[in-house]
Write a protein that holds these residues in place. Sequence first.
Motif, PDB file in Angstrom:
ATOM      1  N   CYS A  86       0.915  -1.062  -0.238  1.00 28.55           N
ATOM      2  CA  CYS A  86      -0.060  -0.133   0.038  1.00 28.55           C
ATOM      3  C   CYS A  86       1.111   1.322   0.189  1.00 28.55           C
ATOM      4  CB  CYS A  86      -0.986   0.024   1.267  1.00 28.55           C
ATOM      5  SG  CYS A  86      -1.861  -1.461   1.223  1.00 28.55           S
ATOM      6  N   GLU A 116     -12.784  -1.367   9.428  1.00 29.56           N
ATOM      7  CA  GLU A 116     -13.669  -1.623   8.226  1.00 29.56           C
ATOM      8  C   GLU A 116     -15.161  -2.172   8.700  1.00 29.56           C
ATOM      9  OE1 GLU A 116     -13.715  -0.428   5.330  1.00 29.56           O
ATOM     10  OE2 GLU A 116     -11.765   0.081   4.980  1.00 29.56           O
ATOM     11  N   ARG A 139     -15.712  -6.073  -0.051  1.00 29.48           N
ATOM     12  CA  ARG A 139     -15.295  -6.674  -1.346  1.00 29.48           C
ATOM     13  C   ARG A 139     -15.272  -6.080  -2.628  1.00 29.48           C
ATOM     14  NH1 ARG A 139     -18.770 -10.934   0.224  1.00 29.48           N
ATOM     15  NH2 ARG A 139     -19.693 -10.876  -1.568  1.00 29.48           N
ATOM     16  N   ARG A 169     -15.208  -2.805  -2.760  1.00 28.15           N
ATOM     17  CA  ARG A 169     -14.169  -1.955  -2.737  1.00 28.15           C
ATOM     18  C   ARG A 169     -12.890  -1.934  -3.007  1.00 28.15           C
ATOM     19  NH1 ARG A 169     -15.867   0.005   2.471  1.00 28.15           N
ATOM     20  NH2 ARG A 169     -13.476   0.802   2.713  1.00 28.15           N
ATOM     21  N   ALA A 170     -12.577  -3.246  -2.447  1.00 27.17           N
ATOM     22  CA  ALA A 170     -11.193  -3.974  -2.324  1.00 27.17           C
ATOM     23  C   ALA A 170     -10.982  -4.611  -3.495  1.00 27.17           C
ATOM     24  CB  ALA A 170     -11.046  -4.877  -1.480  1.00 27.17           C
ATOM     25  N   ARG A 195      -3.251  -9.658  -1.148  1.00 24.88           N
ATOM     26  CA  ARG A 195      -3.481 -10.499  -2.392  1.00 24.88           C
ATOM     27  C   ARG A 195      -2.214 -11.403  -2.339  1.00 24.88           C
ATOM     28  NH1 ARG A 195      -7.531  -8.641  -5.154  1.00 24.88           N
ATOM     29  NH2 ARG A 195      -8.375  -6.567  -4.834  1.00 24.88           N
TER      30      ARG A 195
END
Length: 89
Positions: free
Chosen positions: A11, A22, A40, A42-43, A69
Amino acid sequence: MGAKKVAEACCPVSEEACCRVETLVGVDERGQMVLPKDFRERAGIKAGDKLALVSWESEGKICCVLLMRAEELGALVKERLGPVLRGLL
């Protein structure tokens, strides 16, 4: 590798970057968790995606977990271990 280094690897760190809670995720009797749909989306997480579960341990207990990921983890490993492995060959 420290938590900050892992976060920086996947990030971008900037003035606007922040961590936040979240949502709360429950665990069912089979040990499964469901990430809420809005998160999910938004990501950009889709069915079939692979996520790596990374943990930090303190005093013999896992105190923090991170999902990232799998391809991001693979890139991080290659970046960190690639030079070491090349030096051994």
